[in-house]
Write a protein that holds these residues in place. Structure first.
Motif, short mmCIF file in Angstrom:
data_model
loop_
_atom_site.label_atom_id
_atom_site.label_comp_id
_atom_site.label_asym_id
_atom_site.label_seq_id
_atom_site.Cartn_x
_atom_site.Cartn_y
_atom_site.Cartn_z
N ALA A 30 0.85 -1.24 0.01
CA ALA A 30 -0.10 -0.01 0.11
C ALA A 30 0.87 1.12 -0.20
CB ALA A 30 -0.65 -0.18 1.19
N ALA A 31 1.90 1.18 1.05
CA ALA A 31 2.66 2.24 1.07
C ALA A 31 3.42 2.54 -0.31
CB ALA A 31 3.83 2.32 2.17
N PHE A 32 3.87 1.57 -0.97
CA PHE A 32 4.90 1.56 -2.25
C PHE A 32 3.73 2.19 -3.34
CE2 PHE A 32 6.19 -0.28 -6.19
CZ PHE A 32 7.57 0.08 -5.94
N GLY A 33 2.60 1.74 -3.45
CA GLY A 33 1.89 2.13 -4.62
C GLY A 33 1.57 3.51 -4.35
N ALA A 34 1.28 3.86 -3.01
CA ALA A 34 0.50 5.25 -2.61
C ALA A 34 1.60 6.36 -2.65
CB ALA A 34 -0.10 5.34 -1.19
N TRP A 35 2.76 6.17 -2.39
CA TRP A 35 3.91 7.06 -2.17
C TRP A 35 5.18 6.79 -3.35
CZ3 TRP A 35 3.29 11.12 0.93
CH2 TRP A 35 2.43 10.73 2.05
N ILE A 36 5.77 5.68 -3.48
CA ILE A 36 6.82 5.60 -4.27
C ILE A 36 6.39 5.45 -5.76
CG2 ILE A 36 8.66 4.01 -5.21
CD1 ILE A 36 8.95 5.06 -2.37
N LEU A 37 5.24 4.89 -6.33
CA LEU A 37 5.03 5.28 -7.49
C LEU A 37 4.56 6.44 -8.01
CD1 LEU A 37 3.52 1.58 -8.46
CD2 LEU A 37 5.88 2.54 -8.95
N CYS A 39 5.38 9.32 -6.71
CA CYS A 39 6.49 10.40 -6.70
C CYS A 39 7.72 9.92 -7.37
CB CYS A 39 6.42 10.86 -5.17
SG CYS A 39 5.00 11.36 -4.41
N PRO A 40 7.76 10.02 -8.72
CA PRO A 40 8.88 9.38 -9.32
C PRO A 40 10.06 10.34 -9.19
CG PRO A 40 7.58 10.65 -10.95
CD PRO A 40 6.84 10.40 -9.81
N LEU A 41 11.54 9.47 -9.24
CA LEU A 41 12.62 10.17 -9.32
C LEU A 41 12.83 10.83 -10.64
CD1 LEU A 41 15.49 10.71 -7.76
CD2 LEU A 41 16.12 8.58 -9.05
N ILE A 42 13.02 12.30 -10.83
CA ILE A 42 13.23 12.73 -12.12
C ILE A 42 14.51 13.57 -12.46
CG2 ILE A 42 10.80 13.47 -12.00
CD1 ILE A 42 11.41 16.21 -11.28
N THR A 60 1.79 17.84 -4.35
CA THR A 60 1.65 18.99 -3.39
C THR A 60 2.78 19.19 -2.34
OG1 THR A 60 0.48 17.55 -1.69
CG2 THR A 60 -0.98 18.51 -3.59
N ALA A 61 2.85 20.14 -1.56
CA ALA A 61 3.98 20.23 -0.64
C ALA A 61 3.90 19.33 0.55
CB ALA A 61 3.89 21.91 0.07
N PHE A 62 2.35 18.73 0.76
CA PHE A 62 1.91 17.99 1.71
C PHE A 62 2.59 16.71 1.58
CE2 PHE A 62 -1.10 15.32 4.09
CZ PHE A 62 -1.01 15.81 5.45
N HIS A 63 2.42 16.24 0.18
CA HIS A 63 3.14 14.98 -0.04
C HIS A 63 4.49 14.94 -0.02
CE1 HIS A 63 -0.79 14.77 -2.51
NE2 HIS A 63 -0.60 13.52 -2.61
N SER A 64 5.34 16.30 -0.39
CA SER A 64 6.62 16.18 -0.24
C SER A 64 7.03 16.03 1.33
CB SER A 64 7.16 17.65 -0.58
OG SER A 64 6.96 17.78 -2.04
N ASN A 66 5.49 14.55 4.11
CA ASN A 66 5.02 13.43 4.36
C ASN A 66 5.97 12.13 3.81
OD1 ASN A 66 2.81 13.12 6.57
ND2 ASN A 66 2.22 14.98 5.11
N PHE A 67 6.25 12.16 2.61
CA PHE A 67 7.09 11.57 1.79
C PHE A 67 8.47 11.22 2.30
CE2 PHE A 67 9.27 10.64 -2.53
CZ PHE A 67 9.17 9.16 -2.25
N LYS A 68 8.98 12.57 2.73
CA LYS A 68 10.36 12.56 3.32
C LYS A 68 10.22 12.30 4.70
CE LYS A 68 14.25 15.83 3.96
NZ LYS A 68 14.77 17.07 3.81
N LYS A 69 9.39 12.60 5.30
CA LYS A 69 9.36 11.93 6.74
C LYS A 69 9.10 10.66 7.07
CE LYS A 69 6.30 12.76 11.01
NZ LYS A 69 5.01 13.28 11.62
N ASN A 70 8.14 9.92 6.30
CA ASN A 70 7.83 8.46 6.32
C ASN A 70 9.11 7.61 5.82
OD1 ASN A 70 5.59 9.24 7.97
ND2 ASN A 70 4.32 9.30 6.07
N LEU A 71 9.39 8.09 4.50
CA LEU A 71 10.16 7.08 3.68
C LEU A 71 11.59 7.55 3.26
CD1 LEU A 71 7.49 5.78 1.28
CD2 LEU A 71 8.52 4.59 3.39
N GLY A 72 11.94 8.84 4.05
CA GLY A 72 13.22 9.42 3.55
C GLY A 72 14.29 8.56 3.57
#
Length: 527
Positions: A30-37, A39-42, A60-64, A66-72
């Motif tokens: 679930a986390a892989f699909g919602a966050w990794i896929l 928010c691609p590496l560009i 969004t900034a909100f995604h950024s 939480n993305f960094k906090k949870n999976l950084g």
């Protein structure tokens, strides 16, 4: 300033594909699909020969945030291994995600980055062996490879829905992922939890105290000092506390080490004149766990540093948990001021596991390792193995026999594996009559006072006879002295008990198992 350049879009895609494959096993689907896929590496900028900046596209900034906090932390770890250099994360917000998973920004990173790459070939990462020229994998192909999906008509990836990102199940999965990553970074064993810890009378108090500490670290029982012999579960409880804390607060700073690691680190930092690094590392944690703290005894400089570290942590309400093979007052060459600090907290003696507890441990661990085992087989092993540590070793031998030799788990296999573990009858145990009374009473669930008393009820006769038998066979005590331990009974009563037990041991398998288990328990406390 260090020279920098950008990797090509094809190289970025290849690295992102590898990152997806490497990171997927460590997080939930679930986390892989919602966050990794989503928010691609560009973009990847290489700075000098040691650093890099990896840029991700987020809706969004909100995604950024939480993305960094949870999976950084997990992303940095994986990308560092792929790139072979330090990694810093960056985010571009609000960039539209195309079907192939890359934003428009990825196509206009730097008009002349190709020329820069050609001019700085000596600084580029060696991606040997070089891939053959081919069309870069699309975002959908990457998703198909990672998830193993056979669908070729999946809908384009777009920003995840709020209910997908912040649903209760997904949030719990992300928190669990973070806890597992934090536990791995702290050096904890993920299988050492309260759920896999078997509880009985010998460790019930230690388990209760450990649970309380994990729920209120720094306020309930600080420091917590657990001591006992080898294989009684001290390290398991210590790791269970830390794992439980991380489950509710993954951001907690936890540090686990052994007394030997602590000592070696101090010595190395003093030699290299980096004592400030050591102080910053150990005095900034919220939970400090040190296994086998008795190792610092007799080492003056180490004890001095530990004393000040301990005081600093207690003053800032950080939790300290320690284990040892003996209580503080029995640790020779341990400074009095350190002993007093230990004794000011909660000290708990964890006794050797009883026959029932060893059986429970076997069943729990065999279930966790998918080793089919009946209660009778577990009891047979428990009667011949005296500690949780030996139980783990025995299970490994059983697994190898089943998987590599295709053997069936039965009594013959267990006896074959444990033949070297059998108690040597010629070796006398170094225990006291009181030890025998205590172990026998615990095994048969009777009171010691009743065991020694004058009552002759059926539930007490066999335990009493077994205790007399062990005092004679293991301690070689005079018959008259044995009788005195049982309300002054005559030596003829002891002779009768010996004959009866010796006779029944030839034909009663249950009694054979009981006596074997009792000898294992006594062997564990023998000094």
């Amino acid at each position: 300033m260090s020279e920098s350049f950008y990797l090509s879009e094809a190289e970025v895609k290849q690295i992102w594909e590898q990152m997806c494959l490497d990171i997927k096993p460590s997080i939930s689907e679930a986390a892989f699909g919602a966050w990794i896929l989503s928010c691609p590496l560009i973009k990847i900028e290489l700075i000098g020969t040691e650093e890099s900046i990896c840029t991700f596209s987020t809706p969004t900034a909100f995604h950024s945030i939480n993305f960094k906090k949870n999976l950084g932390g997990n992303l940095i770890h994986v990308l560092t291994q792929i790139l072979g250099r330090k990694v810093q994360l960056d985010f571009i917000i609000g960039t539209p995600i195309k079907k192939d998973g890359f934003s428009q920004v990825g196509q206009t990173l730097n008009p002349d980055f190709t020329q820069q790459n050609q001019q700085t070939q000596s600084n580029q990462i060696d991606f040997s062996p070089k891939p053959q020229p081919q069309k870069p994998m699309s975002f959908e192909q990457i998703k198909q490879n990672v998830f193993g999906s056979s669908s070729t008509t999946a809908a384009p990836i777009s920003s995840p829905r709020v209910e997908d990102l912040f649903g209760e199940t997904n949030l719990k999965n992300v928190a669990l992922d973070r806890a597992l990553v934090a536990a791995k970074q702290a050096g904890l064993r993920p299988d050492f939890t309260f759920e896999t810890f078997a509880v009985s009378g010998t460790n019930e108090m230690a388990h209760a105290a450990a649970t309380a500490v994990s729920q209120r670290p720094g306020t309930a029982y600080n420091p917590l000092f657990l001591y006992g012999g080898v294989g009684v579960g001290k390290t398991h409880l210590m790791h269970a506390i830390a794992n439980n804390i991380l489950k509710s607060r993954p951001e907690t700073k936890i540090l686990y080490c052994t007394g030997e690691d602590f000592t070696n680190e101090i010595v190395d930092d003093i030699r290299n004149k980096k004592t400030n690094r050591f102080k910053n590392k150990y005095r900034s944690v919220e939970v400090l766990l040190i296994d086998d703290i008795q190792f610092i005894a007799g080492k003056t400089t180490v004890q001095e540093e530990f004393f000040h570290t301990f005081n600093a942590l207690i003053q800032q309400n950080s939790q300290v948990i320690l284990t040892s093979d003996r209580p503080p007052h029995e640790i020779n060459l341990l400074e009095a001021r350190i002993k007093s600090r230990f004794e000011a907290g909660l000290m708990i003696d964890i006794g050797q596991p009883t026959f029932e507890l060893r059986t429970a441990i076997l069943l729990i661990k065999s279930r966790a390792q998918n080793i089919p085992m009946s209660n009778e087989i577990a009891k047979l092993i428990a009667s011949k193995v005296d500690s949780a540590r030996k139980i783990e070793g025995t299970l490994k031998l059983i697994r190898s026999a089943v998987e590599l030799q295709n053997k069936e788990i039965n009594e013959n296999l267990i006896n074959e594996i444990l033949k070297a573990e059998k108690t040597d009858s010629s070796k006398k145990l170094k225990v006291t009559p009181q030890d025998i009374l205590k172990v026998v009473a615990n095994h048969y669930h009777v009171k010691q006072s009743a065991l020694k008393g004058e009552q002759r009820i059926k539930s007490l006769v066999t335990p009493r006879h077994v205790a007399m038998y062990l005092m004679d066979s293991e301690l070689n005590m005079p018959l008259v002295e044995i009788g005195r331990w049982f309300s002054g009974r005559d030596h003829t009563t002891v002779i009768h008990a010996k004959k009866k037990i010796n006779h029944e041991l030839l034909q009663n398998e249950l009694l054979q198992r009981d006596v074997s288990a009792l000898k294992m328990s006594l062997s564990a406390i023998s000094q």
